[in-house]
Structure formats: C-alpha cells, structure tokens
Motif scaffolding. Sequence first.
Motif, PDB file in Angstrom:
ATOM      1  N   ALA A  79      55.176  68.987  -3.334  1.00 54.71           N
ATOM      2  CA  ALA A  79      56.205  69.462  -3.998  1.00 54.71           C
ATOM      3  C   ALA A  79      57.445  68.402  -3.505  1.00 54.71           C
ATOM      4  O   ALA A  79      57.782  68.162  -2.234  1.00 54.71           O
ATOM      5  N   VAL A  80      58.024  67.429  -4.282  1.00 55.34           N
ATOM      6  CA  VAL A  80      58.874  66.498  -4.177  1.00 55.34           C
ATOM      7  C   VAL A  80      60.302  66.850  -4.337  1.00 55.34           C
ATOM      8  O   VAL A  80      60.593  67.289  -5.743  1.00 55.34           O
ATOM      9  N   ALA A  81      61.219  67.119  -3.145  1.00 57.18           N
ATOM     10  CA  ALA A  81      62.446  67.392  -3.305  1.00 57.18           C
ATOM     11  C   ALA A  81      63.484  66.395  -2.849  1.00 57.18           C
ATOM     12  O   ALA A  81      63.603  66.010  -2.063  1.00 57.18           O
ATOM     13  N   GLY A  82      64.147  66.039  -4.037  1.00 53.13           N
ATOM     14  CA  GLY A  82      64.954  64.682  -4.190  1.00 53.13           C
ATOM     15  C   GLY A  82      65.180  64.101  -5.464  1.00 53.13           C
ATOM     16  O   GLY A  82      64.314  64.259  -6.505  1.00 53.13           O
ATOM     17  N   ARG A  83      66.257  63.544  -5.767  1.00 56.04           N
ATOM     18  CA  ARG A  83      66.488  62.830  -6.837  1.00 56.04           C
ATOM     19  C   ARG A  83      65.256  61.951  -7.152  1.00 56.04           C
ATOM     20  O   ARG A  83      65.306  60.888  -6.486  1.00 56.04           O
ATOM     21  N   VAL A  84      64.963  61.714  -8.321  1.00 55.70           N
ATOM     22  CA  VAL A  84      63.787  60.496  -8.587  1.00 55.70           C
ATOM     23  C   VAL A  84      64.475  59.419  -9.234  1.00 55.70           C
ATOM     24  O   VAL A  84      64.943  59.498 -10.462  1.00 55.70           O
TER      25      VAL A  84
ATOM     26  N   ALA B  41      57.797  67.861  -9.221  1.00 51.97           N
ATOM     27  CA  ALA B  41      59.100  67.025  -8.962  1.00 51.97           C
ATOM     28  C   ALA B  41      60.401  67.843  -9.176  1.00 51.97           C
ATOM     29  O   ALA B  41      60.666  68.035 -10.292  1.00 51.97           O
ATOM     30  N   LEU B  42      61.036  68.325  -7.998  1.00 54.25           N
ATOM     31  CA  LEU B  42      61.843  69.421  -8.237  1.00 54.25           C
ATOM     32  C   LEU B  42      63.346  68.649  -8.249  1.00 54.25           C
ATOM     33  O   LEU B  42      64.270  69.316  -8.647  1.00 54.25           O
ATOM     34  N   GLY B  43      63.396  67.426  -8.409  1.00 52.99           N
ATOM     35  CA  GLY B  43      64.611  66.730  -8.625  1.00 52.99           C
ATOM     36  C   GLY B  43      65.681  66.674  -7.481  1.00 52.99           C
ATOM     37  O   GLY B  43      65.362  67.559  -6.364  1.00 52.99           O
TER      38      GLY B  43
ATOM     39  N   GLY C 178      61.836  80.101  -1.412  1.00 56.02           N
ATOM     40  CA  GLY C 178      61.087  78.596  -1.420  1.00 56.02           C
ATOM     41  C   GLY C 178      59.961  78.402  -2.375  1.00 56.02           C
ATOM     42  O   GLY C 178      59.850  77.598  -3.333  1.00 56.02           O
ATOM     43  N   ARG C 179      59.080  79.374  -2.418  1.00 54.55           N
ATOM     44  CA  ARG C 179      58.052  79.401  -3.334  1.00 54.55           C
ATOM     45  C   ARG C 179      58.427  79.658  -4.627  1.00 54.55           C
ATOM     46  O   ARG C 179      57.789  79.066  -5.573  1.00 54.55           O
ATOM     47  N   GLU C 180      59.514  80.405  -4.778  1.00 54.93           N
ATOM     48  CA  GLU C 180      60.257  80.688  -6.324  1.00 54.93           C
ATOM     49  C   GLU C 180      60.555  79.312  -6.703  1.00 54.93           C
ATOM     50  O   GLU C 180      60.296  78.887  -7.794  1.00 54.93           O
ATOM     51  N   LEU C 181      61.472  78.472  -5.888  1.00 55.79           N
ATOM     52  CA  LEU C 181      62.094  77.217  -6.319  1.00 55.79           C
ATOM     53  C   LEU C 181      60.681  76.150  -6.477  1.00 55.79           C
ATOM     54  O   LEU C 181      61.048  75.486  -7.697  1.00 55.79           O
ATOM     55  N   ILE C 182      59.576  76.341  -5.932  1.00 52.61           N
ATOM     56  CA  ILE C 182      58.591  75.322  -6.305  1.00 52.61           C
ATOM     57  C   ILE C 182      57.674  75.760  -7.234  1.00 52.61           C
ATOM     58  O   ILE C 182      57.068  74.994  -7.930  1.00 52.61           O
TER      59      ILE C 182
END
Length: 387
Positions: free
Chosen positions: A235-240, A260-262, A190-194
Amino acid sequence: MGGSSHLSDALARGYAARGHEVLVITAAYDDAPAEEWRNGVRVVRLPAVMLPETKLAVSFDLSFATRPGLRRRLARLLDDFGPDAIHQHGQFMDLTWATGAYARRRGIPALLSVHTRLENPSARYHHVFRGLDATLVAPRLRRYRPNIVVMDSYMQEYIHRRYRGGWSELTPIPVGVDPSWIRSGSAERGRELIGVGPGVPIILSVGHVIPLRDRLGLVEALPSILERHPDAVLAVAGRVYYDVFLQRAEELGVAHAVRALGAVPKSDVPHLFAAATVESHEQGHGLGTATLESMAAGVPVVAWGRIDNFPGIPMIDGTHIFMCDTGDVAGLAGRLIRALDDPAATRLVGQNARAIVDEHFTLERVLDRHLEVLASMASDRTPVPTR
C-alpha cells in the motif's frame, strides 16, 4: 505538502507554544488565505508562481515568489516584526535566498534546515542539478553563511560536497516526530482505507512517489515476497508524481498486490500505521520523516541505506530496523520476507524502534535543540541599524 512542510509547521507552533513571537513567511498555495493567525503563529503567504510538474523539478510542487517589489515587501514585514533570528527551510527556494540577503544586510543570524538533496537518479538531470547547486545555491549561501542544520549522515556528506564555504557552522539535529499523534490510529480504519480484510499482511510505503523515492525496488521485490506470502499487499500512501512503479508492477504481474492510495489526509496516516505489518519506502539514501513516524508507531521498518544514518544514534540491523544496502532488491525482498515470516520477532523490532524514537526523536526533544541553537545565535548577534 510533504514531510518538510509538516516539520516546519510543527516547529513554528512549538516556538509559539514556548512563548516566542513567530512570523512565518511562505509562498501562496492553492486557496490558502494570504494572511492568517494559526496556533499563535502569524502566517503571511506571498504571491507565487507554481512551476509545472517536470522531471527537472523532481516531480514536486515547487513555487517561486520572486517578483518586482519582493525585497521591499520582505524588508517591511521583517523590519516591523524585528526578528532575533531567521529559521529558513529549504536551500533552493527563492524566499530562502531573499531572506538570506536580508539577514546579511541587517546582521541577523540565519539557521537553514536543508531538508532535501538536489539530486535525481537520471544521469541527465543529475548533472543539471549539480550545475544548479553550483551556480544558484552555493554562491548565495556563501554570501550570508547560515548555520546549517544537518539531519543525517547522507545530508552531511551532501552539504560538504556541494556547499563548501557556504555555512558558518553545521549543527546536527535530527527530524522530529510527534509520537502521541502517530500512535492514535485504528487498525480497522486503516484496513478499510487500504481495502483489505483482517489477517492480510500489509507492506505500507509512506511518502510522495518521486524519482528519488520511486518504489521500483519494492515492486521488483514483490514477486519473491508473493511466492512466500501470496496474500500480501503493498500500500503506497502519497501523491504519485512518478508512476514508473505502477508500470513495472504490470510488467511483473504483481499489479493486483499494489494499492496506490494517492495523497492521504494527515489525519488518516495514523490509521495506516496501525494497520501495517511493516513499512518500507526505499527512498534512495537516508531515513526520513516517514521512517521515524513508522518507528514511533511501533511499525517495523525495512529499508535500504546505512545503519549509521543518524550520527551518534546507534541502530542494529534486525534489532531496531531491517536494513540492507541501497539498490539491493534481493536483500530488500529477503528482509521483508523475514519480517512477514516471524510476526512475534518483527513486533519486537517495532517495539525497539519505538523506544529509540522516544529517546532521541520526539518533537519536544528536537524543538529543545532548535531553541538552544537559535538562542545562542541570537545572543551572539551584532545588529546592523536599518536605514
């Protein structure tokens, strides 16, 4: 491709796993096949037109399947299948209206899950949506009067306000989540993804960014939070679909703390929860699927709204969730700071939240309740012969 579609899919698979025959009829989407069998469920996707992304469309993917021959196609599919009941998802979709008309003609009971309120924070669009509810949605519901699933207190008030006379019964059933899936994540992944290292406080915010869940409150709370916890990350996870929060972050000088992770694959969501310190998405009104998934994962939730969000399921601010009034940016900031200040107490809130989910919100419990209602509706059915 949001929480409502994931719940629809989970319920369909659950019905099939319990030995029921299930036919899913939905709109075509991207390159998904027109017909397939998945997890014991037959899925038929009808040709559809995707509406362009606009603020009027709540900046969401909306597709419509209405075209000449839809009524005949639906009648052939459903007559061949012979349903005892129809479970509809979404009150402002044309397939809901078409299957509602079919249900009325055939004397088949319909259960309607209202996942989303047709609302927009802009006064201009708010009036448009009220008009659409009054002229398009409510008259159709009054024709076939489904049993409507009420998921929370806000939704109950909305249904009473907008659709009076448009139901045969209101049935409270909360959103369900799968704890085993949501608890399977790796904090390291999870930290890698962020994109952060160990020890960095993570305020996770899950869900597509739309006007009703715009993340502006979180961004405006960030300056106070960063004064106390300068290394914290949102960390915002979701399509913007609505990027005003990113513009506001630049204006406030906190853009460096926003990730913004998309759109995130569903398989990655448990990793994000495993890495999160807290979760918050101040979604306007109500606590939805993302909130319950966070609680199921044992991640403390900081939200604004009402503590009696789920009728009959008591929660206490500071014990099961950190809650403040809708629109209270200072209150949101204060509760996020409180959660980050005392990790041990915050973890206890997460544990209490996890216990509430296990008791009331597991998918199995929600599935049981849906099947009880559907079975009761089917047993009361007075069929109308086909012609």
